[in-house]
Design a protein around this motif. Sequence first.
Motif, PDB file in Angstrom:
ATOM      1  N   LEU A   1       5.547  19.555  -2.670  1.00 48.46           N
ATOM      2  CA  LEU A   1       4.820  18.771  -3.713  1.00 48.46           C
ATOM      3  C   LEU A   1       4.213  17.632  -2.746  1.00 48.46           C
ATOM      4  N   ALA A   2       4.875  17.331  -1.930  1.00 49.36           N
ATOM      5  CA  ALA A   2       4.553  16.162  -1.079  1.00 49.36           C
ATOM      6  C   ALA A   2       3.254  16.445  -0.304  1.00 49.36           C
ATOM      7  N   ILE A   3       3.131  17.597   0.069  1.00 42.97           N
ATOM      8  CA  ILE A   3       1.963  18.084   1.002  1.00 42.97           C
ATOM      9  C   ILE A   3       0.922  18.582   0.081  1.00 42.97           C
ATOM     10  N   GLY A   4       0.937  18.107  -1.558  1.00 39.45           N
ATOM     11  CA  GLY A   4      -0.376  18.222  -2.277  1.00 39.45           C
ATOM     12  C   GLY A   4      -0.116  19.386  -3.077  1.00 39.45           C
ATOM     13  N   TYR A   5       0.625  20.191  -3.085  1.00 33.85           N
ATOM     14  CA  TYR A   5       0.782  21.506  -4.026  1.00 33.85           C
ATOM     15  C   TYR A   5       0.939  21.180  -5.387  1.00 33.85           C
ATOM     16  N   SER A   6       0.564  21.920  -6.150  1.00 35.86           N
ATOM     17  CA  SER A   6       0.608  21.605  -7.740  1.00 35.86           C
ATOM     18  C   SER A   6       2.016  22.479  -7.824  1.00 35.86           C
TER      19      SER A   6
ATOM     20  N   THR B   1       6.149  11.448  -8.619  1.00 33.22           N
ATOM     21  CA  THR B   1       5.675  10.881  -7.505  1.00 33.22           C
ATOM     22  C   THR B   1       6.527   9.968  -6.963  1.00 33.22           C
TER      23      THR B   1
ATOM     24  N   ILE C   1       8.952  11.625  -4.911  1.00 38.10           N
ATOM     25  CA  ILE C   1       8.591  12.121  -3.659  1.00 38.10           C
ATOM     26  C   ILE C   1       8.725  10.685  -2.660  1.00 38.10           C
TER      27      ILE C   1
ATOM     28  N   VAL D   1       6.906  15.012   5.900  1.00 30.66           N
ATOM     29  CA  VAL D   1       5.927  15.606   5.875  1.00 30.66           C
ATOM     30  C   VAL D   1       5.080  15.569   7.072  1.00 30.66           C
TER      31      VAL D   1
END
Lengths: 254, 254
Positions: B203-208, B240, B243, B254
């Motif tokens: 999630l932290a690297i932007g995945y949904s 959020t 994270i 990350v």
Amino acid sequence: MRRFLLRLTTTVRDLMAKKVDLDGILEDLDATTTHEGLQQITERVRDAFGIDHIVYHWVDSAGEQYGVGTYDDVWVQRYLEQGYLRTDPVIIGCYQRFHPVDWKRLDWSTRSARIFLKDALAHGVGNQGYSIPIRGPNGQFALFTVNHNCEDEEWAEFTDDHSRELILMAHYFNRKALEFEPDRGPEKAQTLSPREIDALTLLAIGYSRAQVAQTLSISEHTLRVYIESARFKLGALNTTHAIARALSCGLIVV
Amino acid sequence: MRRFLLRLTTTVRDLMAKKVDLDGILEDLDATTTHEGLQQITERVRDAFGIDHIVYHWVDSAGEQYGVGTYDDVWVQRYLEQGYLRTDPVIIGCYQRFHPVDWKRLDWSTRSARIFLKDALAHGVGNQGYSIPIRGPNGQFALFTVNHNCEDEEWAEFTDDHSRELILMAHYFNRKALEFEPDRGPEKAQTLSPREIDALTLLAIGYSRAQVAQTLSISEHTLRVYIESARFKLGALNTTHAIARALSCGLIVV
DNA sequence: GCGGGCCTCCCCATTTTGGGGGAAGATGAA
DNA sequence: TTCATCTTCCCCCAAAATGGGGAGGCCCGC
């Protein structure tokens, strides 16, 4: 008489302690330009201090890592293969600490710790140890460890005498390791506008957009512009990603 | 003649350098039990090194922080009131670095940096400075700074001569500060399960959520269980936030 | 003085998250 | 053994976030 003996041994110990040519070691450490050179210095330090092993290594969730030290290759291989990074009580314990720690103060009670200990001893790791955690931005974490096979008293004396030298060496080893692995260094920092920082910071502490907007006394629409702008600057795919990147880059602090 | 002078000053400098009773300072530092005692030591260190200021302080997003040093109270107040924690180039710069840094190497080009600099100089902060970042688990971050008013050459000499002493003092000050503020010590170590770490990391690297679920080859419903569980463990209000906390605590990288 | 970044405001449709339930087997520690 | 934790799966629906438009005023540096 007892006091006299105590004083005598103290003096001898002090003399011994002085014999370690720290300045020379640190200078050579600074001058080293290769991994092999660093490796050689570990051996020199080990001999200078008269202990069994010294080791410096990265700890990192991924497998990729950097390390130098005097451990047997067999042990290093085994350590990696067995995934001891995850169970090693030294790592687990140091990860939560600020300060250098004597291995005796760690938690060796779990089953996996006992298995690890037995294996380590069998591979020549000393029964006594002292580890210094070192941290960098973005969660980088490394350990500088010395260990030896001896009685508690002797070890306590050693660590007492040399804690300062060890701290310094930890620093210098870390500096070198970073030179050799420049990728580990911080990326170039994007600049965020004050409002963007406000927005991301509040989001990072759990506020919803509505709450953030209210806190900043702006409309939620305006807020969205900031978030989008920050996302764009950070090359982030979504808000969570932006927060993560901003945190990693030290642009915001929570 | 010039070389002779150079050698002479070098020798004098070496003598001067030796005059700093580091061992005495560190021992007293270790023996200190009060904030006031620490404060006094800062003054002693300042005098021993013959510089204008030394400061140790926590850096954290909240206002609550710990600090000792020789700065004028007026300046400390002003620093806090103006929220310079967010704009101070020393902090911004050190936050991204592993190693001690000379202030000259920082970025003073932004507008806010120049405003800050002017204000700082007006309040007696030296034009030269050297700061050592110190980190702990869970993202704790502190700075140990020395600064002085002098020319570049003199300062370079000073930092060259004393970098090791400064590193050690930074360590010792940090240790004391932690003693005085035990709350800062590592909180109960939250442990996240491997799956939770996987989930938060992705999630932290932007995945949904959908992408994460696919990547981990689990149903999105399952994924949600992990996220919620992690949120709960971290006391986070939303994903959020979770994270952000996990990153700050070094639970994910990350 | 002009371009560019910054701050502020607005709509709408679509996608993503969050909260409320419940349930199973597997593993490992007390 | 029993209890706790971890892993995996499923439902429904409301609330929140996102994407993609557009637009004006302010202040700074070149």
